[in-house]
Design a protein around this motif. Structure first.
Motif, PDB file in Angstrom:
ATOM      1  N   ARG A 175      32.913  -0.780  43.032  1.00 30.88           N
ATOM      2  CA  ARG A 175      32.469   0.503  42.505  1.00 30.88           C
ATOM      3  C   ARG A 175      32.829   1.615  43.476  1.00 30.88           C
ATOM      4  NH1 ARG A 175      26.746   0.508  43.050  1.00 30.88           N
ATOM      5  NH2 ARG A 175      26.834  -1.204  41.594  1.00 30.88           N
ATOM      6  N   GLU A 176      32.619   1.322  44.746  1.00 27.24           N
ATOM      7  CA  GLU A 176      32.794   2.385  45.724  1.00 27.24           C
ATOM      8  C   GLU A 176      34.267   2.682  46.009  1.00 27.24           C
ATOM      9  OE1 GLU A 176      30.169   2.118  49.098  1.00 27.24           O
ATOM     10  OE2 GLU A 176      31.650   3.193  50.277  1.00 27.24           O
ATOM     11  N   TRP A 177      35.086   1.626  46.119  1.00 30.15           N
ATOM     12  CA  TRP A 177      36.467   1.856  46.550  1.00 30.15           C
ATOM     13  C   TRP A 177      37.472   1.888  45.417  1.00 30.15           C
ATOM     14  CZ3 TRP A 177      35.111  -1.947  50.887  1.00 30.15           C
ATOM     15  CH2 TRP A 177      34.521  -1.232  51.940  1.00 30.15           C
ATOM     16  N   ARG A 178      37.067   1.472  44.219  1.00 29.52           N
ATOM     17  CA  ARG A 178      37.969   1.622  43.088  1.00 29.52           C
ATOM     18  C   ARG A 178      37.304   2.351  41.930  1.00 29.52           C
ATOM     19  NH1 ARG A 178      41.565   1.592  45.899  1.00 29.52           N
ATOM     20  NH2 ARG A 178      43.156   0.038  46.236  1.00 29.52           N
ATOM     21  N   GLY A 179      36.066   2.739  42.115  1.00 34.71           N
ATOM     22  CA  GLY A 179      35.359   3.479  41.066  1.00 34.71           C
ATOM     23  C   GLY A 179      35.256   2.713  39.768  1.00 34.71           C
TER      24      GLY A 179
ATOM     25  N   GLU B 248      22.800   7.227  36.737  1.00 35.08           N
ATOM     26  CA  GLU B 248      24.206   6.820  36.680  1.00 35.08           C
ATOM     27  C   GLU B 248      25.088   7.730  35.837  1.00 35.08           C
ATOM     28  OE1 GLU B 248      22.426   3.174  36.010  1.00 35.08           O
ATOM     29  OE2 GLU B 248      21.957   3.938  37.978  1.00 35.08           O
TER      30      GLU B 248
ATOM     31  N   GLY C 117      22.705   5.077  49.585  1.00 33.73           N
ATOM     32  CA  GLY C 117      23.660   4.197  48.948  1.00 33.73           C
ATOM     33  C   GLY C 117      24.211   3.142  49.843  1.00 33.73           C
TER      34      GLY C 117
ATOM     35  N   ILE D  35      39.597  -4.489  48.992  1.00 32.93           N
ATOM     36  CA  ILE D  35      38.446  -3.970  48.252  1.00 32.93           C
ATOM     37  C   ILE D  35      37.283  -4.944  48.369  1.00 32.93           C
ATOM     38  CG2 ILE D  35      37.698  -3.034  46.023  1.00 32.93           C
ATOM     39  CD1 ILE D  35      39.894  -1.491  47.508  1.00 32.93           C
TER      40      ILE D  35
ATOM     41  N   HIS E  24      37.812  10.226  39.460  1.00 38.00           N
ATOM     42  CA  HIS E  24      38.094   9.358  40.610  1.00 38.00           C
ATOM     43  C   HIS E  24      39.491   8.722  40.625  1.00 38.00           C
ATOM     44  CE1 HIS E  24      37.270   5.596  38.438  1.00 38.00           C
ATOM     45  NE2 HIS E  24      36.113   6.059  38.056  1.00 38.00           N
TER      46      HIS E  24
ATOM     47  N   ALA F 154      20.486   6.119  46.737  1.00 36.65           N
ATOM     48  CA  ALA F 154      20.939   5.405  45.552  1.00 36.65           C
ATOM     49  C   ALA F 154      19.824   5.123  44.564  1.00 36.65           C
ATOM     50  CB  ALA F 154      21.597   4.098  45.983  1.00 36.65           C
ATOM     51  N   ARG F 155      18.620   4.953  45.058  1.00 38.68           N
ATOM     52  CA  ARG F 155      17.508   4.608  44.172  1.00 38.68           C
ATOM     53  C   ARG F 155      17.203   5.726  43.175  1.00 38.68           C
ATOM     54  NH1 ARG F 155      14.854   0.030  46.479  1.00 38.68           N
ATOM     55  NH2 ARG F 155      16.694  -1.100  47.105  1.00 38.68           N
TER      56      ARG F 155
ATOM     57  N   VAL G 289      40.395   7.744  44.212  1.00 36.13           N
ATOM     58  CA  VAL G 289      39.762   6.518  44.698  1.00 36.13           C
ATOM     59  C   VAL G 289      40.532   5.300  44.201  1.00 36.13           C
ATOM     60  CG1 VAL G 289      37.641   5.157  44.618  1.00 36.13           C
ATOM     61  CG2 VAL G 289      37.506   7.619  44.807  1.00 36.13           C
TER      62      VAL G 289
ATOM     63  N   GLU H 102      33.952   0.974  36.530  1.00 38.83           N
ATOM     64  CA  GLU H 102      32.787   1.200  35.659  1.00 38.83           C
ATOM     65  C   GLU H 102      31.904  -0.041  35.661  1.00 38.83           C
ATOM     66  OE1 GLU H 102      32.197   3.990  33.920  1.00 38.83           O
ATOM     67  OE2 GLU H 102      34.053   4.999  34.481  1.00 38.83           O
ATOM     68  N   ASP H 103      30.611   0.177  35.421  1.00 41.42           N
ATOM     69  CA  ASP H 103      29.674  -0.937  35.467  1.00 41.42           C
ATOM     70  C   ASP H 103      30.021  -2.051  34.479  1.00 41.42           C
ATOM     71  OD1 ASP H 103      28.315   0.243  37.440  1.00 41.42           O
ATOM     72  OD2 ASP H 103      26.594   0.874  36.254  1.00 41.42           O
TER      73      ASP H 103
ATOM     74  N   PRO I  60      16.945  -1.938  36.799  1.00 45.02           N
ATOM     75  CA  PRO I  60      18.394  -1.766  36.633  1.00 45.02           C
ATOM     76  C   PRO I  60      18.905  -0.461  37.224  1.00 45.02           C
ATOM     77  CG  PRO I  60      17.263  -1.492  34.538  1.00 45.02           C
ATOM     78  CD  PRO I  60      16.240  -1.963  35.515  1.00 45.02           C
ATOM     79  N   ILE I  61      18.044   0.539  37.378  1.00 46.63           N
ATOM     80  CA  ILE I  61      18.551   1.804  37.919  1.00 46.63           C
ATOM     81  C   ILE I  61      18.745   1.680  39.422  1.00 46.63           C
ATOM     82  CG2 ILE I  61      17.916   4.198  38.385  1.00 46.63           C
ATOM     83  CD1 ILE I  61      16.985   4.415  35.542  1.00 46.63           C
ATOM     84  N   GLY I  62      17.758   1.124  40.102  1.00 49.28           N
ATOM     85  CA  GLY I  62      17.875   0.944  41.540  1.00 49.28           C
ATOM     86  C   GLY I  62      19.028   0.022  41.900  1.00 49.28           C
ATOM     87  N   TYR I  63      19.235  -1.013  41.097  1.00 47.13           N
ATOM     88  CA  TYR I  63      20.271  -1.992  41.422  1.00 47.13           C
ATOM     89  C   TYR I  63      21.511  -1.848  40.555  1.00 47.13           C
ATOM     90  CZ  TYR I  63      16.799  -4.198  44.345  1.00 47.13           C
ATOM     91  OH  TYR I  63      15.885  -4.445  45.316  1.00 47.13           O
ATOM     92  N   ARG I  64      21.718  -0.693  40.010  1.00 43.87           N
ATOM     93  CA  ARG I  64      22.943  -0.374  39.286  1.00 43.87           C
ATOM     94  C   ARG I  64      23.380  -1.445  38.280  1.00 43.87           C
ATOM     95  NH1 ARG I  64      26.489   3.855  40.287  1.00 43.87           N
ATOM     96  NH2 ARG I  64      27.738   3.047  38.604  1.00 43.87           N
TER      97      ARG I  64
ATOM     98  N   LEU J 222      33.805   6.472  46.446  1.00 45.48           N
ATOM     99  CA  LEU J 222      33.022   7.205  45.447  1.00 45.48           C
ATOM    100  C   LEU J 222      31.568   6.969  45.808  1.00 45.48           C
ATOM    101  CD1 LEU J 222      33.309   8.733  42.695  1.00 45.48           C
ATOM    102  CD2 LEU J 222      32.965   6.524  41.602  1.00 45.48           C
TER     103      LEU J 222
END
Lengths: 274, 79
Positions: free
Chosen positions: A109-113, B43, A45, A184, B19, B38-39, B22, A115-116, A136-140, B32
């Motif tokens: 995403r990481e520091w405030r969680g 999700e 990640g 952030i 979370h 990651a790959r 966070v 949603e996409d 889209p899965i690899g790149y969220r 988080l």
């Protein structure tokens, strides 16, 4: 003149207005500088979390920290080219680069969680974005393609919310237009807290005309860099130009045009502070 | 000074949905993060995510995360 304009600019213009920086043919060209090997993160990640040794050294071992910081500084100065820009400049870039997309922001995403669905706040530029769309899965979350008009509208909205705009390039290829806020944001955080030149200051610097300021308070709290605050003695805004990164967030809301963005090169003391 | 934030994985099962810690961390010290590269993360599957203290140099010890955690899974220690 900033080092990036010297390396990547053309005919005296700013480097990010050079269309060659967004061209298909430079995509995936490896940069000439040797790439520093990154420690493998077994958890995968995020590189935004920072290297655990660096964070640990900042707490416990000042000498080791300074050594590590200088090493990383060298790497980022060569490889990771980020610069703060104003909203007007961001709009100009949107007209140059193609295609334009919105992608999810890893930091938020990481520091405030976040949603996409709410997190499409980073702009991806150029042909690399077709790859994001495909996986889209690899790149969220993949990439959402937008027209220049939609992009400008979104940038203005982000600006009103208080996000700082910055252009990023990896090697010679300008690929990202971030909308960030401190703390952030991985880049701003490493720059301000760790002293690593991850993000360079912009080509502008905010200048405050004291007599025009009427203490309306719109700009207080918009500065992400700690350069602007209220001066209780003079009962006006107070600008520290040494700390200013030139994002223009304060001047965008100034109702009396008391804060103007001036060219960094016109202000002698900060002309070469990047 | 050493700061340690330990998250009890057996109690913190729904990190991706919850979370709260966070969101609340004033310095963004908690992350988080995916537990596998990651790959390969799916999700929607929350078991691939966990909360972790990463930027601990910024942790002030305000204990907001400890207070907010519904499962009492977080412990912060200074020494």
């Amino acid at each position: 003149m900033c080092d990036l304009c010297e390396r990547f600019g053309e005919s005296g213009d700013k480097w990010y207005f050079n269309p060659a920086r967004y061209a298909r043919r430079i995509y995936r060209i490896e940069s000439p500088e040797p790439v520093r090997e990154r420690p493998a993160d077994p958890r995968g990640g995020s590189s935004m979390g920072g290297s655990p040794e660096l964070i640990d050294a900042r707490m416990n071992d000042p000498e080791k920290f300074i050594k590590m910081r200088d090493e990383q500084n060298e790497h980022y100065m060569a490889e990771h080219l980020d610069q703060i820009i104003t909203l007007e400049e961001a709009k100009k870039i949107v007209d140059i680069a193609y295609p334009l997309t919105f992608v999810t922001c890893q930091c938020r995403r990481e520091w405030r969680g976040l949603e996409d669905e709410e997190n499409f706040g980073c702009m991806g530029l150029g042909p690399g974005m077709y790859k994001w769309e495909r996986w889209p899965i690899g790149y969220r979350g993949g990439a959402v393609f937008v027209t220049p008009e939609e992009a400008k509208e979104a940038l203005v909205k982000m600006n009103q919310k208080g996000y700082v705009q910055r252009i990023s390039a990896r090697g010679p290829y300008a690929c990202e237009l971030c909308n960030c806020s401190y703390p952030i944001c991985g880049g701003l955080r490493f720059t301000l807290d760790y002293g690593i030149k991850f993000v360079r200051k912009g080509h502008y610097v905010a200048n405050l005309a004291f007599d025009k300021c009427d203490d309306c308070g719109r700009c207080y709290g918009r500065c992400q860099f700690g350069a602007l605050k209220r001066d209780p003695v003079a009962q006006r805004a107070d600008m520290n130009m040494f700390k200013c990164f030139g994002c223009g967030l304060c001047s965008d809301v100034c109702s009396r045009k008391a804060i103007s963005m001036v060219e960094r090169s016109d202000v002698p003391a900060v002309a070469n502070v990047w | 000074m050493q700061v340690k934030v330990s998250v009890d994985a057996s109690k913190c099962q729904e990190a991706y949905q919850c979370h709260l810690c966070v969101k609340a961390c004033p310095r963004g010290s908690l992350s988080l993060v995916p537990t596998i590269p990651a790959r390969r993360v799916v999700e929607t599957n929350s078991k691939f995510y966990t909360v972790e203290g990463r930027h601990l140099a910024d942790c002030t010890g305000c204990m907001e995360c400890v207070r907010l955690c519904p499962e009492k899974a977080i412990a912060v220690s200074f020494n």
